[in-house]
Design a protein around this motif. Structure first.
Motif, short mmCIF file in Angstrom:
data_model
loop_
_atom_site.label_atom_id
_atom_site.label_comp_id
_atom_site.label_asym_id
_atom_site.label_seq_id
_atom_site.Cartn_x
_atom_site.Cartn_y
_atom_site.Cartn_z
N GLU A 138 28.68 64.01 -29.97
CA GLU A 138 29.10 64.51 -28.66
C GLU A 138 30.09 65.66 -28.81
O GLU A 138 31.15 65.69 -28.16
CB GLU A 138 29.71 63.37 -27.81
CG GLU A 138 28.82 62.15 -27.66
CD GLU A 138 27.51 62.43 -26.95
OE1 GLU A 138 27.33 63.54 -26.43
OE2 GLU A 138 26.64 61.54 -26.91
N ILE A 139 29.77 66.62 -29.65
CA ILE A 139 30.65 67.76 -29.92
C ILE A 139 30.93 68.57 -28.66
O ILE A 139 31.97 69.22 -28.54
CB ILE A 139 30.04 68.66 -31.03
CG1 ILE A 139 31.01 69.75 -31.46
CG2 ILE A 139 28.72 69.26 -30.58
CD1 ILE A 139 32.22 69.26 -32.17
N GLY A 140 30.02 68.50 -27.70
CA GLY A 140 30.21 69.25 -26.46
C GLY A 140 31.39 68.78 -25.64
O GLY A 140 31.86 69.49 -24.74
N ASP A 141 31.90 67.57 -25.94
CA ASP A 141 33.03 67.03 -25.20
C ASP A 141 34.36 67.27 -25.90
O ASP A 141 35.40 66.76 -25.45
CB ASP A 141 32.85 65.52 -24.98
CG ASP A 141 31.67 65.22 -24.06
OD1 ASP A 141 31.54 65.93 -23.05
OD2 ASP A 141 30.89 64.30 -24.36
N MET A 142 34.36 68.01 -27.00
CA MET A 142 35.62 68.27 -27.71
C MET A 142 36.48 69.26 -26.94
O MET A 142 36.00 70.30 -26.50
CB MET A 142 35.33 68.82 -29.12
CG MET A 142 36.59 69.18 -29.89
SD MET A 142 36.26 69.74 -31.57
CE MET A 142 36.00 68.18 -32.40
N PRO A 143 37.78 68.95 -26.77
CA PRO A 143 38.67 69.88 -26.05
C PRO A 143 38.74 71.24 -26.75
O PRO A 143 38.62 71.34 -27.98
CB PRO A 143 40.02 69.16 -26.11
CG PRO A 143 39.70 67.73 -26.37
CD PRO A 143 38.46 67.73 -27.19
N LEU A 144 38.98 72.27 -25.97
CA LEU A 144 39.00 73.64 -26.51
C LEU A 144 40.06 73.85 -27.58
O LEU A 144 39.83 74.52 -28.59
CB LEU A 144 39.21 74.64 -25.36
CG LEU A 144 37.97 74.99 -24.54
CD1 LEU A 144 38.36 75.78 -23.29
CD2 LEU A 144 36.98 75.80 -25.38
N PHE A 145 41.25 73.24 -27.41
CA PHE A 145 42.30 73.49 -28.40
C PHE A 145 41.96 72.89 -29.76
O PHE A 145 42.39 73.38 -30.80
CB PHE A 145 43.65 72.97 -27.88
CG PHE A 145 43.85 71.49 -28.02
CD1 PHE A 145 44.57 70.98 -29.09
CD2 PHE A 145 43.33 70.60 -27.08
CE1 PHE A 145 44.76 69.61 -29.23
CE2 PHE A 145 43.53 69.24 -27.21
CZ PHE A 145 44.25 68.73 -28.28
N ILE A 175 32.73 60.38 -35.84
CA ILE A 175 33.63 60.18 -34.71
C ILE A 175 32.91 60.66 -33.45
O ILE A 175 32.18 61.66 -33.48
CB ILE A 175 34.96 60.95 -34.92
CG1 ILE A 175 36.00 60.50 -33.93
CG2 ILE A 175 34.75 62.46 -34.83
CD1 ILE A 175 37.40 60.99 -34.25
N ASN A 176 33.08 59.91 -32.38
CA ASN A 176 32.48 60.28 -31.10
C ASN A 176 33.55 60.98 -30.27
O ASN A 176 34.53 60.37 -29.84
CB ASN A 176 31.96 59.04 -30.38
CG ASN A 176 31.14 59.39 -29.15
OD1 ASN A 176 31.53 60.25 -28.36
ND2 ASN A 176 30.01 58.75 -29.00
N CYS A 177 33.37 62.28 -30.06
CA CYS A 177 34.39 63.09 -29.39
C CYS A 177 34.61 62.69 -27.94
O CYS A 177 35.67 62.96 -27.37
CB CYS A 177 34.00 64.57 -29.46
SG CYS A 177 33.87 65.20 -31.14
N SER A 178 33.63 62.02 -27.33
CA SER A 178 33.78 61.64 -25.92
C SER A 178 34.36 60.24 -25.78
O SER A 178 34.74 59.85 -24.67
CB SER A 178 32.42 61.69 -25.22
OG SER A 178 31.54 60.71 -25.77
#
Length: 592
Positions: free
Chosen positions: A389-396, A343-346
């Motif tokens: 793109e794990i860096g774009d995953m929301p904090l929650f 899955i592409n987080c962005s």
């Protein structure tokens, strides 16, 4: 059943045949024997009783009866034509006999014989021979019907065993019920899918409602409506499973007498669908094209960790092949036969990302599917889950992902119970996660959970020796796709490509080659054919193309000389490695 086995059926029901022989003997007040088609005595009374299971004498009248399928009456045994071939004719004690064939489906499967051994018995049989002939024919028909029943029963029993073997070995749950919904048959697969503790025989006769109150087969019988590939759900102790079910109704005189349902684990179907899709993206380390030391070093590291379940974090610029590396790791691991799901987080809106990752229970929120949905992490069970793109995953969501990594379990949206999952996590990013941590945009604890095995992919500009190999690889692909025969790039275009910085890395190179093949008018792609794709770069560069080529040549010549040495022998080897003559090397050296 083979014909030979059918002809020997009298031996398999010998006890019943003996009872019939004794009944005939008692009725006719004479001795009786019954033989099968192999001339083996199956039953007998009086003197014949001791020779049951033995062959009768060769050449006896029974042989002719079996051959001609007709009744024979012998008034003077041992003297008449029918007895000429009998080996016992000279010592025959019989004074009268009637032999009648047992016919089943046009074949003689045996013979009934009645005999007299003295003149009194002979006269008794002669006086009543028409009556006895008719009686023997009836007994022959009775025995033939018993033969038919036995063969039919054996065929049904054999077919039932074959059917049971098939049902027990199909990779689906199978349940058969009667019109009252009582179980007639259930296979082991169904028992396992439903998590039942009883055996097949223990479940026979139990109402399906007692183990599966909402089973579709109940509704199918009530409405007299067959079903095909319908979703249904079973709730057991501590678990809920979805199935894809088909129900077939069986009728007799327009009435439903039974029903058969087959059902398959919905989760397995979904996983199979993912595996079928992945069949055409089955990347391995051989798909990572290149000979550079940097690439080979990274490939070696990835191969080493493939067979372990440690979490991997792949870092690299856009277009460096992070997903291909992730797939190669998966396909080289013990999980290769299970799903690779990414899955592409962005690429997914924040409001949908949570349900895509973790799934949801029925009615969890407005607009949710009433049947619920499995998340992609759950679908990857036993396999590998790739977070691009794990860096774009929301904090929650990072907090929920952290629990999956720590506890190896997840909770669906709207769910109260957690579910264990067995997945390997591979994450990828083109961002500096440490900087994101400082900006409080990425959880530090999640970073350390992900960064167990860091793999950094080199950008294309740091492995320029791979560019010619990649060009050859992509040319082959797009020549075949577009049915063209482009042989390569002109020297001017190739030198430009080798000196370009490739901010889009391998993906950009592939796009350039596809673009060039589309517009090339000659056998070789010229710089003129592709310069539009580099407009901004060509406009802003401070060096001329000739200066860039010269700079690149100087760098490559010095690299080769440092490798082979500055001696005459070293220069000879360097010239060979560069594909130029020694004279050209000396000329270019004078310009260095």
């Amino acid at each position: 059943m083979r014909m030979e086995e059918e002809m020997m059926v009298l031996q398999r029901v010998g006890h019943m045949v003996q009872q019939i022989a004794e009944a005939i003997a008692a009725t006719l007040n004479s001795n009786v024997t019954i033989v099968d088609s192999n001339l083996v005595r199956v039953a007998g009374t009086g003197p014949y009783q001791e020779s049951i299971r033995n062959y009768i004498p060769n050449g006896s009248a029974f042989t002719r009866v079996l051959k001609n399928k007709e009744t024979i009456l012998i008034e003077n045994p041992g003297q008449e034509e029918e007895c000429c071939a009998c080996t016992k004719r000279d010592s025959c004690l019989e004074t009268f006999e009637i032999c009648t064939p047992i016919i089943w489906q046009g074949e003689a499967v045996g013979v009934i014989g009645i005999f007299a051994f003295d003149e009194r018995q002979k006269r008794y049989l002669q006086e009543r021979k028409e009556q006895f002939l008719n009686f023997l024919n009836k007994m022959s028909e009775l025995l033939a019907s018993k033969v038919g029943e036995t063969i039919l029963f054996e065929k049904i029993a054999s077919s039932n065993k074959e059917l049971d073997a098939v049902i027990q070995n199909v990779n689906q749950g199978v349940i058969c019920v009667n019109s009252k919904c009582k179980i007639n048959h259930i296979n082991t697969k169904a028992i396992n899918l439903l998590g039942l503790s009883k055996s097949t025989k223990e479940l026979w006769g139990i109402r399906i409602q007692d183990i599966w109150p909402e089973a579709l087969i109940i509704k199918a019988i009530e409405k007299e409506q067959e079903l095909f590939d319908k979703e249904e759900y079973f709730e057991g102790r501590g678990f809920k499973k979805g199935f894809l079910t088909t129900v077939k109704l069986i009728y007799q005189d327009d009435n439903v007498v039974s029903a058969v349902c087959t059902f398959t684990d919905l989760e397995n179907i979904q996983k199979f669908a993912f595996r079928a899709r992945e069949k055409y993206t089955n990347f391995n380390f051989d798909n990572l094209i290149g000979i550079s030391s940097k690439l080979n070093k990274v490939k070696k590291k990835a191969r080493q960790v493939a067979n372990y379940d440690s979490t991997v974090l792949i870092v690299g610029e856009s277009g460096t092949g992070k997903e291909i590396f992730a797939r190669a790791i998966h396909n080289d691991s013990s999980r290769a036969d299970h799903p690779f799901i990414g899955i592409n987080c962005s690429a997914i809106p924040e409001t949908l990302l949570e349900s895509e990752l973790f799934g949801y229970e029925p009615g969890a929120f407005t607009g949710a599917d009433r049947k619920g949905k499995a998340g992609k992490i759950e679908l990857a069970n036993k396999g590998t889950f790739f977070l691009d793109e794990i860096g774009d995953m929301p904090l929650f969501l990072q907090a929920k992902l952290l629990r999956v990594l720590q506890e190896r379990e997840l909770t669906k949206i709207g769910g109260l119970k957690s579910k264990p999952v067995d997945v390997r996590i591979i994450a990828a990013t083109n961002k500096n996660l440490e900087e994101l941590i400082e900006k409080r945009m990425f959880r530090e604890d999640l970073y350390y959970r992900l960064n167990v095995i860091p793999i950094s992919l080199p950008p294309l500009r740091e492995r320029t020796e791979d560019i010619p190999i990649l060009i050859e690889y992509f040319l082959k692909i797009y020549n075949q796709k577009f049915q063209k025969n482009i042989k390569g790039f002109t020297s001017e275009a190739m030198n430009f490509l080798l000196g370009y910085s490739w901010p889009g890395n391998v993906r950009e190179l592939e796009n350039i080659i596809e673009y060039g093949i589309n517009f090339a008018e000659d056998d070789y792609i010229a710089l003129e054919d592709i310069k539009d794709r580099f407009g901004a770069f060509l406009d802003t560069r401070t060096s001329t193309l000739k200066e860039m080529v010269s700079k690149y040549e100087r760098e490559e010549i010095i690299k080769c000389l440092e490798r082979f040495g500055w001696s005459d022998e070293g220069k000879e080897k360097a010239a060979q490695a560069l594909g130029i003559s020694r004279a050209t090397l000396y000329r270019k050296l004078s310009q260095v």
